[in-house]
Motif scaffolding. Sequence first.
Motif, short mmCIF file in Angstrom:
data_model
loop_
_atom_site.label_atom_id
_atom_site.label_comp_id
_atom_site.label_asym_id
_atom_site.label_seq_id
_atom_site.Cartn_x
_atom_site.Cartn_y
_atom_site.Cartn_z
N ARG A 225 0.83 -1.20 0.00
CA ARG A 225 0.00 0.00 0.00
C ARG A 225 0.87 1.25 0.00
N ALA A 226 1.99 1.19 0.70
CA ALA A 226 2.89 2.35 0.73
C ALA A 226 3.59 2.56 -0.60
N ALA A 227 3.77 1.47 -1.36
CA ALA A 227 4.51 1.55 -2.62
C ALA A 227 3.67 2.06 -3.78
N GLY A 228 2.36 1.84 -3.73
CA GLY A 228 1.53 2.29 -4.85
C GLY A 228 0.19 1.61 -4.87
N PRO A 229 -0.57 1.81 -5.95
CA PRO A 229 -1.90 1.18 -6.06
C PRO A 229 -1.80 -0.34 -6.01
N LEU A 230 -2.83 -0.97 -5.42
CA LEU A 230 -2.82 -2.42 -5.27
C LEU A 230 -3.57 -3.09 -6.42
N LYS A 231 -3.07 -4.21 -6.88
CA LYS A 231 -3.74 -5.05 -7.88
C LYS A 231 -4.30 -6.26 -7.14
N LEU A 232 -5.61 -6.36 -7.06
CA LEU A 232 -6.24 -7.42 -6.31
C LEU A 232 -6.43 -8.67 -7.17
N ILE A 233 -6.35 -9.81 -6.50
CA ILE A 233 -6.69 -11.08 -7.14
C ILE A 233 -8.21 -11.13 -7.29
N ALA A 234 -8.69 -11.59 -8.41
CA ALA A 234 -10.13 -11.65 -8.65
C ALA A 234 -10.81 -12.52 -7.61
N PRO A 235 -12.05 -12.17 -7.21
CA PRO A 235 -12.73 -12.91 -6.15
C PRO A 235 -12.81 -14.41 -6.37
N ASP A 236 -13.13 -14.85 -7.60
CA ASP A 236 -13.24 -16.28 -7.83
C ASP A 236 -11.91 -16.99 -7.68
N ILE A 237 -10.83 -16.34 -8.11
CA ILE A 237 -9.50 -16.93 -7.96
C ILE A 237 -9.06 -16.88 -6.50
N ALA A 238 -9.38 -15.78 -5.81
CA ALA A 238 -9.03 -15.67 -4.38
C ALA A 238 -9.74 -16.75 -3.59
N ARG A 239 -11.01 -17.00 -3.94
CA ARG A 239 -11.79 -18.03 -3.24
C ARG A 239 -11.21 -19.42 -3.52
N LEU A 240 -10.83 -19.67 -4.74
CA LEU A 240 -10.19 -20.94 -5.10
C LEU A 240 -8.89 -21.11 -4.34
N THR A 241 -8.08 -20.07 -4.31
CA THR A 241 -6.78 -20.13 -3.64
C THR A 241 -6.93 -20.33 -2.14
N ALA A 242 -7.97 -19.71 -1.56
CA ALA A 242 -8.22 -19.89 -0.13
C ALA A 242 -8.45 -21.36 0.18
N GLY A 243 -9.17 -22.05 -0.68
CA GLY A 243 -9.39 -23.48 -0.48
C GLY A 243 -8.12 -24.29 -0.63
N GLN A 244 -7.18 -23.78 -1.40
CA GLN A 244 -5.93 -24.51 -1.64
C GLN A 244 -4.91 -24.28 -0.53
N VAL A 245 -4.87 -23.08 0.04
CA VAL A 245 -3.79 -22.76 0.98
C VAL A 245 -4.28 -22.42 2.39
N GLY A 246 -5.60 -22.39 2.60
CA GLY A 246 -6.10 -21.88 3.88
C GLY A 246 -6.60 -22.91 4.85
N SER A 247 -6.41 -24.19 4.58
CA SER A 247 -6.99 -25.22 5.44
C SER A 247 -6.20 -25.38 6.74
N ALA A 248 -6.87 -25.93 7.75
CA ALA A 248 -6.21 -26.24 9.02
C ALA A 248 -5.16 -27.32 8.84
N GLU A 249 -5.42 -28.26 7.94
CA GLU A 249 -4.43 -29.31 7.69
C GLU A 249 -3.16 -28.73 7.09
N GLY A 250 -3.33 -27.85 6.11
CA GLY A 250 -2.16 -27.21 5.53
C GLY A 250 -1.38 -26.40 6.54
#
Length: 271
Positions: A225-250
């Motif tokens: 945020r301090a460096a400049g404007p942010l480029k966000l990951i699209a919601p559908d991709i962010a949701r997919l990635t959350a399922g890939q990297v956000g589990s308790a097992e992981g």
Amino acid sequence: MIMTTKSQNIRSSENGFRKRTFHLQPRMPAQTFEEERLHRKQRLAATFRLFSRYGFDQGLAGHVTARDPEFPDRYWINPLAVHFSQIRVSDLQLVDHDGNILIGQRPINTAGFTIHSALHRARPDIIAAAHTHSTYGKAFSALGTELLPITQDACSFYEDHAIFNPFSGVVLDDGEGDRLARTLGGKKALILQNHGLLTAGPTVEAVAWWFLAMDNAAHTQLLARAAGPLKLIAPDIARLTAGQVGSAEGAYYSFQPLWDWIVALEPDLFD
């Protein structure tokens, strides 16, 4: 979910190249309450040592808890005014939901009791919870905004954390603890506005890793945020990635290298 390491191609005289896959080994279930209790307490002590290494040890602030496996209305917590870098298994104190210290000779953090008792009461699935006054967590909490999906790692918290606001002083009132638990809902993390970060979940290992990862994500967003404007990951991709990297097992598996590292450096934590 099965976690795998990088596959290797091995030459076979019959089939040319064949793929060999390595699997990370899940933890075998404990056979007794005593075995499970020791496991949780050892990982809890290791978490404090790790948090100290990461600088999450300001003054009297900070607390991590683990629910007792035999008595689910009780949990283990760090004693007040013992530096995280010195906490051993034998230092951990057993507390019930009414604030009675059942094992241990030192006081505990009152805010820690208020927060963790409310969380453990409201969510039977919560085995552990962590809150410290980490520098980047505090700085980010002052923004009053959620973590944005700007990196793969940040997606671990996408749609799985909330903001507890407004700040109303140190959490000492039971009503505030209950409001905090309601705000968390079924999620795994909170940003306590003008205060810091909190994670909660089904294992000590997952909760410790999530706290480290959340603080890192907060740090990353502050830098971006301090460096400049942010480029966000699209919601559908962010949701997919959350399922890939956000589990308790992981998160459990991600904690294991840190466990190996800290017990090799500081074996006295087992005392």
